[in-house]
Design an enzyme around this catalytic site. Sequence first.
Site, mmCIF file in Angstrom:
data_model
loop_
_atom_site.group_PDB
_atom_site.id
_atom_site.type_symbol
_atom_site.label_atom_id
_atom_site.label_comp_id
_atom_site.label_asym_id
_atom_site.label_seq_id
_atom_site.Cartn_x
_atom_site.Cartn_y
_atom_site.Cartn_z
ATOM 1 N N CYS A 144 0.798 -1.187 -0.153
ATOM 2 C CA CYS A 144 -0.072 -0.021 -0.035
ATOM 3 C C CYS A 144 1.016 1.138 0.193
ATOM 4 O O CYS A 144 0.370 2.415 0.084
ATOM 5 C CB CYS A 144 -0.891 0.063 1.359
ATOM 6 S SG CYS A 144 -2.244 -1.275 0.965
ATOM 7 N N HIS A 187 -12.169 10.331 -9.412
ATOM 8 C CA HIS A 187 -10.840 10.318 -10.534
ATOM 9 C C HIS A 187 -9.906 11.595 -9.957
ATOM 10 O O HIS A 187 -9.589 12.387 -10.701
ATOM 11 C CB HIS A 187 -11.749 10.849 -11.415
ATOM 12 C CG HIS A 187 -12.125 9.756 -12.394
ATOM 13 N ND1 HIS A 187 -13.347 9.066 -11.936
ATOM 14 C CD2 HIS A 187 -11.772 8.861 -13.392
ATOM 15 C CE1 HIS A 187 -13.801 8.100 -12.910
ATOM 16 N NE2 HIS A 187 -12.783 7.925 -13.646
ATOM 17 N N GLU A 226 -12.941 0.046 1.152
ATOM 18 C CA GLU A 226 -11.797 0.164 0.199
ATOM 19 C C GLU A 226 -11.528 -1.035 -0.726
ATOM 20 O O GLU A 226 -11.397 -0.844 -1.846
ATOM 21 C CB GLU A 226 -10.554 0.143 0.995
ATOM 22 C CG GLU A 226 -9.264 0.233 0.361
ATOM 23 C CD GLU A 226 -8.074 0.518 1.153
ATOM 24 O OE1 GLU A 226 -7.091 -0.322 1.208
ATOM 25 O OE2 GLU A 226 -8.040 1.248 2.271
#
Length: 364
Positions: A144, A187, A226
């Site tokens: 991550c 985005h 997530e």
Amino acid sequence: MNERTYITAAANFEAARHVTILPEHHRSRRLHGHSFLARVIAEVPRGWGDFPGGEVGELRTRLAACLAPLDYSDLNRELEQPTDENLARWVRRRLAAPGIEIVGIQSTAHEGVELDRDDRAHVWRRYVFEAAHQLPNVPAGHKCGQMHGHGFEVIIHANQDLGTRDLGVDYDHLDKLWAPLNADLDHTCLNDVPGLENPTSEIISSWIWHRLKPKLPELSWVTVYETASSGAHFDGRRYRIWKEVTIDSAARLTHAPVGDRRRRIHGHTYTLRLHLSAPLDEVMGWTVDFGDVKEIFNETFRRIDHHPLYELADVEDNDCASLARWIKKEACQALSQLHRIDLYETRGSGAVLVWAENGPLLPV
């Protein structure tokens, strides 16, 4: 430790409706239809129904019988204003089951209402945004720490104002409040958004909370997915996370009567959700690393996935409640932050085991 076991069941019904108390040009004033999902969570005594361990099947059967008048019907013939909330209240009044804690109605994949034990309504609405992020404080080599992305899902939970109960749930109001946040998040690289320099699921949920709460006093939780199998809740005071896995195993209910098909060897793709709660690590920005949860639980997972559960020596039986208690016993020592286990044999049908002070039933 105050441990409580709940049984949960879910059932679908197909129905048409129109809600005339909405504004004149609202699309839901027109006759339309949904594939509804009704869900019930109840605290029932062991042995309620045909046999000890048969509680899930009994609740599912009773829920289906309760919903039968609604299936393939015009809901306005049963209810003058068949909102999601009013449908949940209709189910609660008619369902023949003790200890009902929660009744939920989901009208689409993105919205629904849950009634708690005190008959308070909680509306929820799901949103999606696509974004990139990286976690700057993780150890070197942690995946991550690399720039990557997710299709994040957010669920906004709000307490329904009892004074506006007859108006139903104003999903459109939630949409208007979410729109500017979506513009900031969708985005984008989340690390570039002020306040999200370390964009963990927990930090994102808190960021959304603090921007919505002043405009939505009824806000009760923010949930951030997530991935499809992990996420976080924030209620303004504490963080809770969950990690979900599926388990493909064989089972048999030894207490089922002779001739009952559940007494035979059969199997399920179980859905197991582990709920954990801990203070936020101010450096890492999380309560517990999702990867650590998976790794620590893996030893228990290997004992039950693709195995016959009836061969476990120290499990009472293979019903979901018994299996959840076994999982707790096996996993709790290594996962001390664990406070709740959900285990479903089919969608929405299974058992919920809750203990400790920080283990509420909502959100589900």
